[in-house]
Design a protein around this motif. Structure first.
Motif, mmCIF file in Angstrom:
data_model
loop_
_atom_site.group_PDB
_atom_site.id
_atom_site.type_symbol
_atom_site.label_atom_id
_atom_site.label_comp_id
_atom_site.label_asym_id
_atom_site.label_seq_id
_atom_site.Cartn_x
_atom_site.Cartn_y
_atom_site.Cartn_z
ATOM 1 N N ALA A 192 0.831 -1.209 0.000
ATOM 2 C CA ALA A 192 0.000 0.000 0.000
ATOM 3 C C ALA A 192 0.864 1.257 0.000
ATOM 4 O O ALA A 192 0.578 2.228 -0.723
ATOM 5 C CB ALA A 192 -0.927 -0.007 1.213
ATOM 6 N N TRP A 223 -6.779 0.865 -6.829
ATOM 7 C CA TRP A 223 -6.217 -0.120 -5.897
ATOM 8 C C TRP A 223 -7.123 -1.335 -5.750
ATOM 9 O O TRP A 223 -6.637 -2.451 -5.489
ATOM 10 C CB TRP A 223 -5.997 0.514 -4.526
ATOM 11 C CG TRP A 223 -7.266 0.949 -3.837
ATOM 12 C CD1 TRP A 223 -7.879 2.151 -3.914
ATOM 13 C CD2 TRP A 223 -8.090 0.128 -2.998
ATOM 14 N NE1 TRP A 223 -9.039 2.147 -3.183
ATOM 15 C CE2 TRP A 223 -9.188 0.919 -2.592
ATOM 16 C CE3 TRP A 223 -8.009 -1.182 -2.542
ATOM 17 C CZ2 TRP A 223 -10.184 0.437 -1.764
ATOM 18 C CZ3 TRP A 223 -9.008 -1.667 -1.708
ATOM 19 C CH2 TRP A 223 -10.078 -0.856 -1.325
ATOM 20 N N TRP A 269 1.011 3.914 -3.032
ATOM 21 C CA TRP A 269 0.710 5.321 -2.746
ATOM 22 C C TRP A 269 1.805 6.230 -3.298
ATOM 23 O O TRP A 269 1.535 7.274 -3.881
ATOM 24 C CB TRP A 269 0.568 5.511 -1.239
ATOM 25 C CG TRP A 269 0.340 6.954 -0.853
ATOM 26 C CD1 TRP A 269 -0.823 7.659 -0.923
ATOM 27 C CD2 TRP A 269 1.346 7.859 -0.379
ATOM 28 N NE1 TRP A 269 -0.622 8.947 -0.520
ATOM 29 C CE2 TRP A 269 0.699 9.109 -0.169
ATOM 30 C CE3 TRP A 269 2.690 7.750 -0.101
ATOM 31 C CZ2 TRP A 269 1.381 10.221 0.296
ATOM 32 C CZ3 TRP A 269 3.374 8.857 0.364
ATOM 33 C CH2 TRP A 269 2.727 10.077 0.563
ATOM 34 N N LEU A 328 -2.361 5.325 -5.041
ATOM 35 C CA LEU A 328 -3.354 4.260 -4.830
ATOM 36 C C LEU A 328 -4.460 4.284 -5.895
ATOM 37 O O LEU A 328 -5.632 4.003 -5.601
ATOM 38 C CB LEU A 328 -3.980 4.358 -3.434
ATOM 39 C CG LEU A 328 -3.056 4.049 -2.256
ATOM 40 C CD1 LEU A 328 -3.779 4.272 -0.931
ATOM 41 C CD2 LEU A 328 -2.541 2.624 -2.338
#
Length: 668
Positions: free
Chosen positions: A227, A239, A231, A236
């Motif tokens: 994650a 996602w 990012w 993201l």
């Protein structure tokens, strides 16, 4: 370790798949409806209004993506419908976030279609009814349409992630399977202890496969790390698609691991408890499996080295900025790929060839046909570029004396690279007997030319099978290609992008005047396909580096497991040979025989791969292909890698034999 690999590999495959999704269009497309110009004359505004109506009625989003001519692989415009509550309305409000940050997509309402060509693919984000309604709306507007449903796995990026990654997946899955078998059948004491406690086979299997919790632990550790990386990579973007793709890939990768684990546990549970606890030697079947598993690992590694070298050569074969300057506003035509009436007949291609000939005569098109021609001496060949005066007006080719080649007049000229060892008379004779056989007798008897300055020539590439720039190629200037070459030849060159139109407007006028609009599916900027293939090659370089690295690790691990299992089975024999003072080669004759067999197979695979990929002079594999030119270096690197694997195997052999002697061949 076998349960650690699937989640990590799944993340890699999901990332690659989402990257490819981002590069090819918007995420979430369920159907692609392609519109080709038909007999209607509906305005673009009316087309946009009908698509907006379809989107509102079916709660769908319809997207028309148009590449930026100045940067077709990195900038594009998405014309989207804006029905309330749909993704299109959200994209119009907040913009479209690309998974690949190197791509910029400008979102505009579908009403802006009046500034773009309405013919092309329309991506539908919605159900099947929305796709049918979109198709009907385009047909009502006068277009001819085809529709293609996007499979779920392709929609999630799983198909794209697996494409080109087969070697990586195969090598790691093979390693995991062998680890499971060696960890169960090869070390059955854990199973025997559970059997002593009264556990049945099913209970033992269930307790063993509880190791799947390792995957859960690794996944829990990966989630925050991935994650954070995503990012930083793209904020993201999409996602959720990435997460679903990773879960599906991980589940699929766990299937062979679990199967091998269960099978190995069942086999281990059926062995004698007394022999197992006493330290029984590994079975001959296990030793055979461990050694046999090395063969596909080595083959995968060799092919991965060839793929890596080819992808690297392709990725380095051109510069996007330099190519765009050289191409200018030129475009190429794509002949409609689906079966057309008479598409396999001579008159069909003659009609397309006559279109190309008229365009060349009217200076709406130019000729840039890279090919491989005979030197006239034996079976040797040389790359050649057939051009006309239109090409020379745009590209600066010079003689060895520094004078610019113009191609004026009716004389055919042949220019050979300065300093090249080419028999000019034999080359000209071979050209006039075959490629230039349609020229007049006067032209054949008075072929001019001379030495060419040592500088690259731009090829206006249609795809990446030919480099954008040729160095050391013969240049053949044909002032009147429509009279020298047959319509069939010109039609073939048009379909491969070797007849290049000076602009999109010139191409459209030529098509309209010919009445062959239905035979062409697209007008695309020169180099767009090549640029996309080079970008794909850049991705494949990363995949192939991972494949070579993981393949080498798997091959080394399998070599260690196979040698260790062999030494444990034949430990007493090795100890007896050592005590008797016999030579290393006698002590390990079986292992050395296996090693020699692996080297022989690897050599055959390497030579076969080189033979299939090298330029052979017959035209089957062209000397113009950058990947073909890399076949020789790839074979050398593959041979070196395989040799290093054998060295590692011998080192493991020496170390394990010392351990066997120290333990007096007991293996415990």
């Amino acid at each position: 370790m076998a349960y650690v690999v699937p989640p990590v590999l799944a993340v890699v495959l999901a990332f690659l798949g989402c990257e490819q999704l981002s590069q090819t269009g918007v995420v979430g497309v369920s159907t692609v409806v392609t519109a080709a110009v038909g007999s209607g004359s509906t305005s673009n505004g009316a087309v946009a209004a009908s698509l907006e109506r379809v989107a509102r009625e079916h709660d769908a989003t319809i997207v028309r993506t148009v590449a930026d001519r100045s940067a077709p692989t990195s900038r594009r415009t998405a014309l989207v419908t804006g029905a309330p509550g749909t993704r299109g309305a959200e994209w119009l409000r907040n913009g479209y976030a690309e998974f690949d940050p190197s791509i910029t997509t400008a979102v505009r309402p579908m009403s802006a279609l009046d500034r773009y060509d309405p013919a092309g693919p329309y991506e539908v984000v919605g159900d099947e009814q929305a796709a049918r309604a979109t198709e009907h709306a385009l047909v009502a507007a006068g277009f001819e349409t085809t529709s293609e449903r996007v499979p779920v796995l392709t929609r999630l990026g799983i198909t794209g992630g697996a494409d080109g990654s087969e070697g990586l997946v195969g090598a790691l899955v093979l390693g995991c399977v062998v680890l499971c078998l060696v960890g169960t059948v090869g070390t059955p004491r854990r199973t025997a202890v559970r059997g002593l406690h009264g556990h049945g086979v099913i209970a033992v299997v269930l307790s063993e496969v509880a190791e799947v919790r390792t995957t859960l632990v690794v996944t829990s550790a990966l989630v925050p790390v991935v994650a954070l990386v995503l990012w930083a990579h793209n904020g993201l973007a999409v996602w959720s698609v990435f997460a679903v793709a990773a879960v599906v890939c991980c589940s699929a990768l766990l299937v062979p691991v679990l199967t091998a684990h269960v099978l190995g546990t069942v086999i281990a549970s059926r062995r004698s408890i007394a022999l197992t606890l006493r330290g029984d030697r590994p079975s001959s079947a296990l030793v055979l499996v461990a050694q046999a598993a090395r063969l596909p690992a080595v083959v995968v590694l060799v092919m991965a080295v060839f793929d890596l070298t080819s992808a690297t050569a392709l990725a380095r074969s051109a510069s996007a900025e330099r190519d765009l300057r050289a191409a200018g506003d030129t475009v190429q035509l794509w002949v409609t790929p689906d079966p057309r009436p008479g598409s396999h007949t001579q008159p069909y291609w003659d009609r397309i060839g006559r279109l190309a000939g008229r365009a060349l005569d009217q200076h709406r098109a130019l000729l840039s046909a890279p090919t491989e021609v005979s030197t006239g001496v034996g079976r040797s060949t040389v790359p050649a570029l057939f051009v006309d005066a239109g090409y020379l007006r745009r590209q600066d080719l010079r003689t060895a004396a520094g004078n610019r080649i113009t191609g004026t007049g009716d004389e055919i000229t042949v220019w050979t690279p300065s300093g090249a060892d080419i028999d000019r008379a034999a080359l000209v004779r071979a050209l006039t007997e075959w490629e230039l056989r349609g020229a007049s007798a006067v032209q054949k008897s008075s072929v001019g030319g001379g030495a060419l300055a040592p500088r690259p020539s731009y090829t206006y590439p249609g795809d990446a099978s030919t480099g954008s720039w040729l160095t050391g190629a013969v240049v053949v200037v044909v002032p009147d290609p429509s009279r020298v070459f047959t319509p069939d030849q010109l039609g073939s060159w048009l379909s491969t992008g070797d007849v290049v139109f000076t602009s999109e407007h010139a191409a459209d006028r030529a098509i309209d005047e010919s009445g062959l609009r239905d035979e062409f599916s697209a007008v695309v900027p020169v180099g767009q396909v090549a640029a996309e293939q080079q970008r794909r090659a850049g991705t494949l370089v990363v995949v192939d580096v991972l494949t070579v690295t993981s393949g080498a690790v798997v091959a080394v691990v399998l070599a260690g497991l196979a040698v260790t299992a062999h030494q444990r089975r034949h430990g007493r024999s090795v100890f007896a040979d050592a005590a008797a003072g016999r030579s290393f080669f006698h002590m390990h004759r079986l292992l050395l025989t296996v090693e020699s067999a692996l080297l022989s197979v690897a050599a055959v695979v390497t030579v076969d791969a080189w033979w299939q990929r090298r330029p052979d002079g017959t035209g089957a594999v062209s000397v113009l292909d950058p990947a073909a030119l890399a076949a020789g270096p790839a074979a050398a690197v593959a041979a070196f890698v395989v040799l290093m694997l054998s060295v590692v195997s011998v080192v493991v052999m020496v170390g394990s034999s010392r351990s066997v002697v120290r333990l007096r061949g007991t293996g415990s």
